[in-house]
Design a protein around this motif. Structure first.
Motif, short mmCIF file in Angstrom:
data_model
loop_
_atom_site.label_atom_id
_atom_site.label_comp_id
_atom_site.label_asym_id
_atom_site.label_seq_id
_atom_site.Cartn_x
_atom_site.Cartn_y
_atom_site.Cartn_z
N UNK A 53 -7.99 2.26 11.48
CA UNK A 53 -7.50 1.46 12.60
C UNK A 53 -6.55 0.36 12.12
N UNK A 54 -6.89 -0.29 11.00
CA UNK A 54 -6.04 -1.33 10.45
C UNK A 54 -4.67 -0.76 10.07
N UNK A 55 -4.67 0.41 9.45
CA UNK A 55 -3.41 1.04 9.05
C UNK A 55 -2.53 1.31 10.27
N UNK A 56 -3.11 1.82 11.35
CA UNK A 56 -2.33 2.12 12.56
C UNK A 56 -1.75 0.85 13.18
N UNK A 57 -2.54 -0.22 13.22
CA UNK A 57 -2.06 -1.47 13.78
C UNK A 57 -0.95 -2.08 12.93
N UNK A 58 -1.08 -1.99 11.62
CA UNK A 58 -0.05 -2.52 10.73
C UNK A 58 1.26 -1.77 10.90
N UNK A 59 1.19 -0.46 11.09
CA UNK A 59 2.40 0.33 11.31
C UNK A 59 3.08 -0.08 12.62
N UNK A 60 2.28 -0.30 13.67
CA UNK A 60 2.84 -0.71 14.95
C UNK A 60 3.48 -2.10 14.84
N UNK A 61 2.82 -3.02 14.12
CA UNK A 61 3.36 -4.36 13.93
C UNK A 61 4.67 -4.32 13.15
N UNK A 62 4.74 -3.44 12.15
CA UNK A 62 5.95 -3.31 11.35
C UNK A 62 7.13 -2.86 12.21
N UNK A 63 6.89 -1.97 13.16
CA UNK A 63 7.96 -1.52 14.05
C UNK A 63 8.50 -2.67 14.91
N UNK A 64 7.59 -3.52 15.42
CA UNK A 64 8.03 -4.66 16.22
C UNK A 64 8.84 -5.65 15.37
N UNK A 65 8.41 -5.89 14.14
CA UNK A 65 9.12 -6.83 13.27
C UNK A 65 10.51 -6.33 12.94
N UNK A 66 10.64 -5.02 12.70
CA UNK A 66 11.96 -4.46 12.42
C UNK A 66 12.90 -4.61 13.61
#
Length: 715
Positions: free
Chosen positions: A338-351
């Motif tokens: 779950x942490x990995x999925x949330x981090x990937x989603x957060x990375x997309x927003x930051x980009x």
């Protein structure tokens, strides 16, 4: 996940997730194996106590139509073709074997070597269930072609009713949690039917032929389908389902409350929780499985699997020796994912936030307020129902994935534009409706510009109405309507406040037009939507006279509408007047030919027995002649035997043809009675079946069509 399941396998779990908890892992340990030295018929294996104070033993049917009993050298030879077997505690401390053939049910006592009873079942027996049904005494229930028979321990006929299709599997289970067991049956028409006593209580629509039913826990029964799906129903609601590539051979409950055993035909054995389908332990055998059963060996319950080649293997459940499951590590892995999925989603927003305006223009970003509408669209000229997907802001649709149980082959449909540069913001997907059943359409729409490297996924769920293949005709399309010749008429129940509510839920109709159904009176014409020609439908409603007439030429469809109407407004009992001239004529023709066919069958049976007796007598004479070295007389005997054998074969063929014709006629008659019973609700529907059977048994066949037309209360 199962080792043989598809990657797209989905598990549906209901709200209730409470069940037995096991702190330690269990495993299946093989405890014995041997061979019956016979090839075994698929599905024909049971365990039974055949002697007083005896132990469970395996009883199976060989492919040569013999009943094989373990540890006995003799086998039971049955002249009729065996379809199924079961065991019932009809002996004094032991079981009798129940044998279902293509024309009868036989109860055999192995201990006393006698036939307890043999009853004719003209259309054959496909499956058995034994136990207490509702307030009836313990009995055996036999599933046939469009009917169910019940017999007590003496062979007396205690139960009979008709069903909509062939009965392939059945079990006794408390379906509604009222403390009384109901009879649950499965059929090739994808429906699970529930009978409370002799009244049909519910119909559950599935996506393929029902192959196995079993009571597995209090208020819970398990089912399997021909497409590899297994699942459970708990107190009227489906709790979960899992789809696999292989088919199920047998499902039965284990001694622990809340556990069930699933044996797959390719050899896999699963011990699962019945409340959510989770696998607790797994084993396998190396050969294809004929069937399986649960045996008692002292204090242990042994899962016994019998293969098609006759090999038998037993498994015992015990605690695993390698220690308890480390649930902490399992939770850590889940939270890590779950942490990995949330981090990937957060990375997309930051980009996205770090992009310049020029980059954003080149990236073809989709507006935040973009919406996707999923609508049902009717094309009256093409008689076609379509699912329309529309994206706002003219955003191109790159892909659509639809999940719908039983609507598409493989339960899913994928739309991809023929050319990526032809993507458009509105698409129509045709829907081919084969059955009248409510369905949930789960859609995933992928949006994005053709040159974009990112896609937005929008999810949507629409409910497909039960009778969505009918749509209300507007004035300009009246030319496509033709008046049906068949109809039913019933009184509008006082519980019906707004008829429009049922129409809106059940049909594809514009919500702005639905209020017309609550007006004082009116006629409403519907067009059938299918690629092939479909029958028209018309409602004639009079709220002033409290009458509702439905005109349609399919009695099955009208029965489904009546049951839907009664279920929506919670109507317990409802009578109606039915007019189906072609069906009445067909029923009268069947009734007229049943008695002559029965007389011919009895005469042909007597003739066949005489021919067989003559052949046996000639064989004995020929053997006697050979023993006294009278070869000329033996030669004469064999010449006569050849002629009599040919005559016996001819008599057997004539009897078989007559029997097939008789069974086909009875099956159709049972289907007709079932269809007319479904035009009524509750007790009036049950009385249709009872009255028709009584009229046929009393040779009062001329009133059968009157009962079908006016109902049992008119007689």
């Amino acid at each position: 996940m199962d080792g043989d399941q598809t990657p797209e396998e989905q598990v549906e779990i209901g709200e209730s997730d409470q069940g037995p908890q096991f702190d330690d892992q269990v495993e299946l340990i093989d405890v014995f194996k041997y061979s019956l030295d016979q090839r075994i018929m698929d599905g024909c294996v049971i365990s039974a106590v055949l002697e007083p104070r005896g132990q469970d033993t395996i009883v199976a049917v060989s492919v040569t139509n013999k009943i094989v009993i373990k540890d006995t050298e003799t086998s039971l030879n049955i002249t009729e073709t065996i379809r199924c077997i079961a065991a019932a505690p009809f002996g004094d401390g032991y079981d009798c074997i129940l044998i279902g053939t293509d024309s009868s049910v036989i109860c055999y006592d192995v201990h006393n070597n006698l036939t307890v009873f043999r009853n004719d079942v003209p259309d054959g027996v496909n499956c058995f269930a034994y136990g207490k049904l509702g307030d009836n005494e313990d009995a055996i229930y036999c599933g046939g072609n469009c009917c169910i028979w019940g017999f007590d321990r003496t062979g007396a006929n205690t139960y009979w009713t008709v069903t909509g299709d062939q009965v392939t599997t059945m079990c006794l289970s408390d379906y509604d949690g009222d403390g009384e067991t109901e009879l649950v049956i499965g059929s090739p028409d994808f429906e699970i039917r529930v009978f409370k006593n002799d009244l049909m209580r519910a119909e559950l629509m599935e996506t393929d032929e029902i192959t196995c039913l079993s009571h597995v826990a209090s208020g819970c029964f398990a089912y399997s389908l021909n497409n590899g799906t297994i699942g459970t129903y708990v107190l009227k609601e489906r709790q979960w389902r899992i789809k696999s590539k292989s088919n199920v051979s047998k499902i039965f409950n284990f001694e622990e409350q809340g556990l069930m055993v699933v044996v797959w035909k390719q050899g896999k054995i699963d011990l699962r929780f019945s409340h959510n389908g989770e696998v607790l332990s797994r084993e396998s055998v190396s050969t294809p499985v004929a069937s399986a059963t649960l045996m008692r060996k002292g204090e242990d319950s042994i899962i016994t699997v019998v293969s098609l080649d006759g090999k038998v293997k037993g498994f015992k459940v015990q605690r695993a020796t390698h220690g308890a499951i480390d649930k902490t590590q399992q939770l850590i892995r889940e939270f890590g994912q779950k942490k990995h999925n949330l981090m990937m989603e957060l990375s997309n927003y930051e980009q996205e936030e770090q992009m310049t305006e020029a980059e954003k223009d080149r990236d073809f970003r989709i507006p935040a307020d973009t919406e996707v509408a999923v609508l049902f669209v009717v094309n009256c000229e093409a008689q076609l129902l379509s699912l329309r997907v529309e994206a706002s802001h003219d955003i191109p649709i790159r892909n659509v994935v639809i999940f719908a149980e039983g609507l598409f082959e493989g339960e899913s449909y994928i739309w991809i534009p023929p050319n990526e540069h032809q993507s458009r913001s509105t698409i129509d997907i045709p829907l081919i409706i084969d059955k009248d059943s409510t369905n949930d359409l789960h859609t995933k729409v992928f949006l994005g510009h053709v040159d974009s490297n990112k896609l937005m996924v929008m999810e949507n769920t629409r409910i497909l109405p039960r009778f969505c293949r009918f749509t209300l005709l507007k004035e300009e399309y009246q030319k496509y309507f033709y008046m049906p010749t068949c109809w039913i008429k019933f009184d509008i129940n006082p519980k019906v406040v707004k008829l429009s509510e049922w129409v809106l839920e059940s049909f594809t109709i514009d919500s702005s037009l639905v209020e017309m159904f609550d007006e004082a009176q009116g006629e409403f014409k519907f067009l059938g939507l299918r690629p092939k020609h479909e029958k028209s439908l018309m409602f004639r409603i009079s709220h002033t006279q409290k009458t509702f007439e439905i005109f349609h030429d399919s009695i099955e469809t009208l029965g489904a509408m009546v049951q839907s109407y009664a279920s929506f407004f919670q109507i317990q009992n409802m009578e109606c007047l039915a007019h189906f001239p072609d069906v009445f004529e067909e029923a009268e023709g069947i009734l007229e030919e049943i008695e002559p066919m029965t007389e011919v069958r009895d005469r042909l049976t007597t003739e066949l027995q005489e021919r067989q007796a003559a052949v046996k007598e000639i064989i004995i004479r020929a053997e006697d002649s050979i023993s006294i070295d009278n070869i000329p007389e033996a030669r004469k005997c064999y010449i006569r035997m050849k002629a009599n054998d040919a005559a016996a074969r001819q008599a057997a063929l004539l009897r078989w043809n007559n029997q097939e014709r008789c069974v086909k006629s009875l099956r159709r008659l049972n289907k007709i009675i079932e269809n007319f019973a479904r035009l009524r609700v509750g007790e009036p529907g049950r009385q249709i079946v009872v009255s028709c059977r009584s009229a046929i048994a009393d040779d009062n066949k001329q009133i059968v069509t009157k009962i079908l037309q006016y109902g049992a209360s008119s007689q």
